[in-house]
Design a protein around this motif. Structure first.
Motif, PDB file in Angstrom:
ATOM      1  N   ASP A  80      64.841  -4.901 -47.058  1.00  0.00           N
ATOM      2  CA  ASP A  80      63.542  -4.285 -46.762  1.00  0.00           C
ATOM      3  C   ASP A  80      62.773  -5.243 -45.870  1.00  0.00           C
ATOM      4  N   ILE A  81      62.511  -4.846 -44.623  1.00  0.00           N
ATOM      5  CA  ILE A  81      61.925  -5.750 -43.632  1.00  0.00           C
ATOM      6  C   ILE A  81      60.410  -5.608 -43.577  1.00  0.00           C
ATOM      7  N   PHE A  82      59.733  -6.604 -44.078  1.00  0.00           N
ATOM      8  CA  PHE A  82      58.265  -6.671 -44.071  1.00  0.00           C
ATOM      9  C   PHE A  82      57.829  -7.685 -43.025  1.00  0.00           C
ATOM     10  N   ARG A  83      58.341  -7.533 -41.809  1.00  0.00           N
ATOM     11  CA  ARG A  83      57.996  -8.453 -40.721  1.00  0.00           C
ATOM     12  C   ARG A  83      57.592  -7.597 -39.531  1.00  0.00           C
ATOM     13  N   ASN A  84      57.178  -8.214 -38.410  1.00  0.00           N
ATOM     14  CA  ASN A  84      56.836  -7.379 -37.270  1.00  0.00           C
ATOM     15  C   ASN A  84      58.106  -6.816 -36.626  1.00  0.00           C
ATOM     16  N   SER A  85      57.909  -5.819 -35.770  1.00  0.00           N
ATOM     17  CA  SER A  85      59.052  -5.075 -35.225  1.00  0.00           C
ATOM     18  C   SER A  85      60.028  -5.986 -34.470  1.00  0.00           C
ATOM     19  N   ASN A  86      59.512  -7.016 -33.787  1.00  0.00           N
ATOM     20  CA  ASN A  86      60.400  -7.901 -33.024  1.00  0.00           C
ATOM     21  C   ASN A  86      61.344  -8.693 -33.916  1.00  0.00           C
ATOM     22  N   ALA A  87      60.883  -8.993 -35.129  1.00  0.00           N
ATOM     23  CA  ALA A  87      61.711  -9.793 -36.035  1.00  0.00           C
ATOM     24  C   ALA A  87      62.878  -8.987 -36.589  1.00  0.00           C
ATOM     25  N   ALA A  88      62.815  -7.665 -36.415  1.00  0.00           N
ATOM     26  CA  ALA A  88      63.836  -6.828 -37.059  1.00  0.00           C
ATOM     27  C   ALA A  88      65.233  -7.060 -36.464  1.00  0.00           C
ATOM     28  N   LEU A  89      65.299  -7.315 -35.147  1.00  0.00           N
ATOM     29  CA  LEU A  89      66.628  -7.446 -34.533  1.00  0.00           C
ATOM     30  C   LEU A  89      67.394  -8.663 -35.057  1.00  0.00           C
ATOM     31  N   PRO A  90      66.808  -9.880 -34.989  1.00  0.00           N
ATOM     32  CA  PRO A  90      67.547 -11.015 -35.570  1.00  0.00           C
ATOM     33  C   PRO A  90      67.856 -10.821 -37.061  1.00  0.00           C
ATOM     34  N   LEU A  91      66.974 -10.152 -37.778  1.00  0.00           N
ATOM     35  CA  LEU A  91      67.226  -9.946 -39.200  1.00  0.00           C
ATOM     36  C   LEU A  91      68.423  -9.022 -39.431  1.00  0.00           C
ATOM     37  N   VAL A  92      68.516  -7.989 -38.597  1.00  0.00           N
ATOM     38  CA  VAL A  92      69.668  -7.091 -38.734  1.00  0.00           C
ATOM     39  C   VAL A  92      70.947  -7.855 -38.391  1.00  0.00           C
ATOM     40  N   LYS A  93      70.869  -8.694 -37.350  1.00  0.00           N
ATOM     41  CA  LYS A  93      72.056  -9.494 -36.999  1.00  0.00           C
ATOM     42  C   LYS A  93      72.467 -10.366 -38.185  1.00  0.00           C
ATOM     43  N   ASP A  94      71.483 -10.997 -38.838  1.00  0.00           N
ATOM     44  CA  ASP A  94      71.787 -11.792 -40.039  1.00  0.00           C
ATOM     45  C   ASP A  94      72.434 -10.930 -41.116  1.00  0.00           C
ATOM     46  N   ASP A 114      64.251   0.161 -32.433  1.00  0.00           N
ATOM     47  CA  ASP A 114      65.363   1.087 -32.218  1.00  0.00           C
ATOM     48  C   ASP A 114      66.669   0.366 -31.893  1.00  0.00           C
ATOM     49  N   GLU A 115      66.562  -0.806 -31.264  1.00  0.00           N
ATOM     50  CA  GLU A 115      67.767  -1.566 -30.941  1.00  0.00           C
ATOM     51  C   GLU A 115      68.412  -2.085 -32.233  1.00  0.00           C
ATOM     52  N   ALA A 116      67.580  -2.638 -33.091  1.00  0.00           N
ATOM     53  CA  ALA A 116      68.076  -3.132 -34.380  1.00  0.00           C
ATOM     54  C   ALA A 116      68.681  -1.986 -35.178  1.00  0.00           C
ATOM     55  N   CYS A 117      68.038  -0.849 -35.103  1.00  0.00           N
ATOM     56  CA  CYS A 117      68.499   0.336 -35.828  1.00  0.00           C
ATOM     57  C   CYS A 117      69.886   0.748 -35.329  1.00  0.00           C
ATOM     58  N   ALA A 118      70.039   0.802 -33.997  1.00  0.00           N
ATOM     59  CA  ALA A 118      71.320   1.237 -33.425  1.00  0.00           C
ATOM     60  C   ALA A 118      72.440   0.281 -33.838  1.00  0.00           C
ATOM     61  N   LEU A 119      72.128  -1.001 -33.850  1.00  0.00           N
ATOM     62  CA  LEU A 119      73.116  -2.006 -34.231  1.00  0.00           C
ATOM     63  C   LEU A 119      73.565  -1.801 -35.683  1.00  0.00           C
ATOM     64  N   ALA A 120      72.604  -1.587 -36.557  1.00  0.00           N
ATOM     65  CA  ALA A 120      72.923  -1.400 -37.974  1.00  0.00           C
ATOM     66  C   ALA A 120      73.709  -0.105 -38.172  1.00  0.00           C
ATOM     67  N   GLU A 121      73.287   0.944 -37.493  1.00  0.00           N
ATOM     68  CA  GLU A 121      73.978   2.226 -37.652  1.00  0.00           C
ATOM     69  C   GLU A 121      75.410   2.149 -37.136  1.00  0.00           C
TER      70      GLU A 121
END
Ligand SMILES: Cc1ncc(COP(=O)(O)O)c(C=O)c1O
Lengths: 197, 426
Positions: A80-94, A114-121
């Protein structure tokens, strides 16, 4: 998959199936939304893990903070990501380096990447963006209705008297699946704004 | 698999209500209590801090009232609702969250007379400045926009004229100005018009009228459409900035698309105190269960009576948007295809005196200052609801001195026509 509006069944199955949730950006400050959400989900029986490198050594509701997803000692079902939208991409990579992989990436109200989302999906994970799991749990169980919130669900069954720490049934009849005109329009207005900015 | 959408009549009966967890009572019980016990000190603190869902004190919320709120939110297609002690209380509670002294809001000139008064006088003393615009000329709304504009306020069907407002056109003005569109949907009810589908951001009702429907209780409600982004600029600090009394919580950040409803509750009801009584909430719930049946009958009866009156030799003009040839008929077909509501006005060839004598000769219609009852009602607005307005305001509000207003009830239409017939002949 449309990430402006979600079908209730999608949200419901995620909240019914996940057990362990790592909340990245959990705050020990008791007026922050992350604190409310952490506490609520813990009280509803989820195994919650607070992730915040600035708080290591402290506890949140008896759960020790960890610095990163990699420091968690057990498999997790949802990040559950409670950070700003930019932080989501590195977090998804982690998250995608974890073994086993988490099943769900959830980005909080106001968080969308949306980039982080596409990567996770692409890695087979389910993604929810710009929603709060506390609000969605409260809505689908209709517990939120005390404040006049439209749960968009119906039920003719007698609900059990809720007690502290109890899991609530989320399996009510959905009224609109969240795909209301209003929700679409809100998303549209956001887009207009982003395009103008 | 997508979820199936229940229809309007199903929502009117079921939305918000569930058998009582404690007793199994199927109808919604009346929780006639001021307060609710806390589990422990931690629970109390988390409720007061807005961290948990639960009941505290009936000024802030009540389980009976919450069923009503969820039901109306569902019928209007909004994210949440907040019930208030009256329709007027809904207006002041809603606007309190948006306006600070020196701010402006644009309102349609064609409004319920009481709203014109409230805006012109009471709100002026709060430093909230109303700027009037003409709903029949959209450019007057465009021209009224200034940097201090914080909202636009219209009625979907206007009282007393029954005229139909072009909601989508005015919503476009609001959107361009970056302010929410507030629609008072009292006369239409969500059965006839759902303003949110046409671009409204906030919907208000006097529940006193068609939603209650039986002339037995005063109440109001505010519906949050969940469509407005309160944080995009600094216009709405109550929603976008930290609230000092709630330890710095930012309402939109915390509550997302129902933050406006939360503000109306935890600031509006808390501080202005205009909460609805749970007993009245119960009566409104009972009324709403039959809303679709009643509203259709109101419309069908109104159309029959309006048609009959237009053919009557003593009648000058009938202003009912449901009649072909009426200037609002096209808008009525677009926005309110199931019928143009229960309310309309007409003028008599005999002028003011004929109007006064008609009112006194009627035996079934009741002469009183309300609308939206099972009973048919009649009034002469110029001498009653709109009497505190200037002559110019009366005409602009569609309440000229020679005009009689009817609110058609649910009786047999033949009996209503017979009553009017004898009263016009007498
Ligand atoms: C359109 C409209 N809005 C608001 C109100 C005010 O409602 P209340 O009398 O419940 O305060 C009325 C009452 O006549 C009305 O007709």
């Amino acid at each position: 998959m449309n990430h402006d509006t979600y079908d209730d069944n999608y949200i419901r199955s995620i909240l019914n199936n996940v057990k362990t949730i790592a909340m990245v950006g959990a705050s020990p400050v008791n007026v922050r939304p992350s604190y409310f959400a952490f506490k609520y989900l813990a009280q509803r029986g989820y195994d919650m893990i607070p992730v915040n490198p600035g708080q290591v050594g402290k506890n949140l509701m008896g759960k020790p903070f960890v610095a990163s997803l990699a420091d968690i000692d057990r498999p997790i079902d949802m990040v559950d990501i409670f950070r700003n939208s930019n932080a989501a991409l590195p977090l998804v990579k982690d998250a995608l380096t974890l073994n086993p992989l988490p099943k769900v990436i959830w980005m909080q109200l106001g968080v969308r990447n949306d980039e982080a989302c596409a990567l996770a999906e692409a890695a087979g994970l389910q993604v929810v963006m710009n929603r709060c799991p506390k609000i969605e749990y409260g809505r689908l169980s209709s517990e939120i209705s005390w404040m006049g919130v439209n749960s968009r669900t119906l039920s003719s069954k007698r609900a059990p008297v809720p007690t502290q720490g109890m899991r609530l049934s989320l399996n009510r009849v959905s009224v609109s699946g969240g795909g209301t005109n209003a929700a679409d329009r809100a998303a549209q207005i956001k887009d207009d704004k982003n395009n103008n900015a | 698999m997508t979820d199936r959408l229940p229809g309007f009549a199903t929502l009117a009966i079921h939305a918000g209500a569930q058998p009582d967890p404690t007793t199994g009572a199927r109808n919604t019980p009346i929780y006639q209590t001021t307060s609710f016990v806390f589990n422990d000190a931690d629970h109390a603190a988390s409720l007061f801090g807005l961290q948990s869902f639960g009941n505290i004190y009936t000024r802030l919320g009540n389980p009976t009232t919450a069923v009503l709120e969820e039901r109306v939110a569902a019928l209007e297609g909004g994210t949440a609702a907040v019930a208030t002690a009256s329709g007027h209380a809904a207006q002041v509670t809603a606007l309190q969250q948006l306006l600070r002294p020196g701010d402006e809001f644009i309102a349609a000139r064609k409004l319920y007379g009481g709203s014109i008064n409230q805006f012109s006088h009471a709100f002026k003393s709060f430093g909230w400045n109303v700027v009037w615009a003409d709903p029949d000329d959209i450019s007057t709304f465009e021209r009224a926009v200034t940097p201090r504009t914080r909202a636009i306020f219209i009625e979907s069907l206007a009282n007393p004229s029954g005229s139909v407002t072009d909601i989508e056109a005015i919503s476009a003005v609001a959107r361009k100005a970056g302010v929410p569109l507030i629609v008072d949907n009292t006369l239409a009810s969500p059965y006839l018009i759902r303003p949110i589908d046409h671009g409204a951001d906030i919907v208000l009702h006097s529940l006193t009228k068609f939603l209650g429907g039986h002339g037995n209780s005063i109440g109001g409600i505010i519906v949050d459409a969940g469509t407005f982004d309160w944080s995009r600029d600094n216009k709405y600090p109550i929603l976008s900035e930290p609230r000092p009394e709630y330890h710095g919580i930012k309402l939109q950040e915390t509550f997302g698309n129902f933050a406006f409803a939360i503000a109306c509750r935890v600031l509006g009801l808390r501080d202005l105190g205009a909460a609805l009584s749970p007993f009245n909430a119960f009566l409104f719930l009972t009324g709403i269960e039959t809303l679709p049946l009643r509203m259709q009958r109101h419309c069908d009866n109104a159309k029959a009576v309006a048609e009959w009156l237009s053919a009557h030799p003593a009648v000058n003009e009938v202003n009912y948007a449901g009649l072909t040839g009426n200037r609002y008929n096209n808008l009525a077909r677009k926005y309110s295809p199931k019928g143009a509501g229960a309310l309309f006005t007409f003028t008599l060839k005999g002028g003011y005196d004929a109007g006064v004598s008609l009112v006194s000769n009627l035996k079934l219609f009741s002469h009183l200052a309300n609308i939206g009852d099972t009973r048919s009602l009649v009034i002469h607005p110029a001498s009653t609801t709109h009497s505190q307005l200037t002559d110019e305001q009366k005409i602009q509000a569609g309440a000229g001195p020679d005009l009689v207003r009817l609110s058609i009830g649910l009786e047999d239409k033949e009996d209503l026509i017979a009553d009017l017939d004898q009263a016009l002949q007498a």
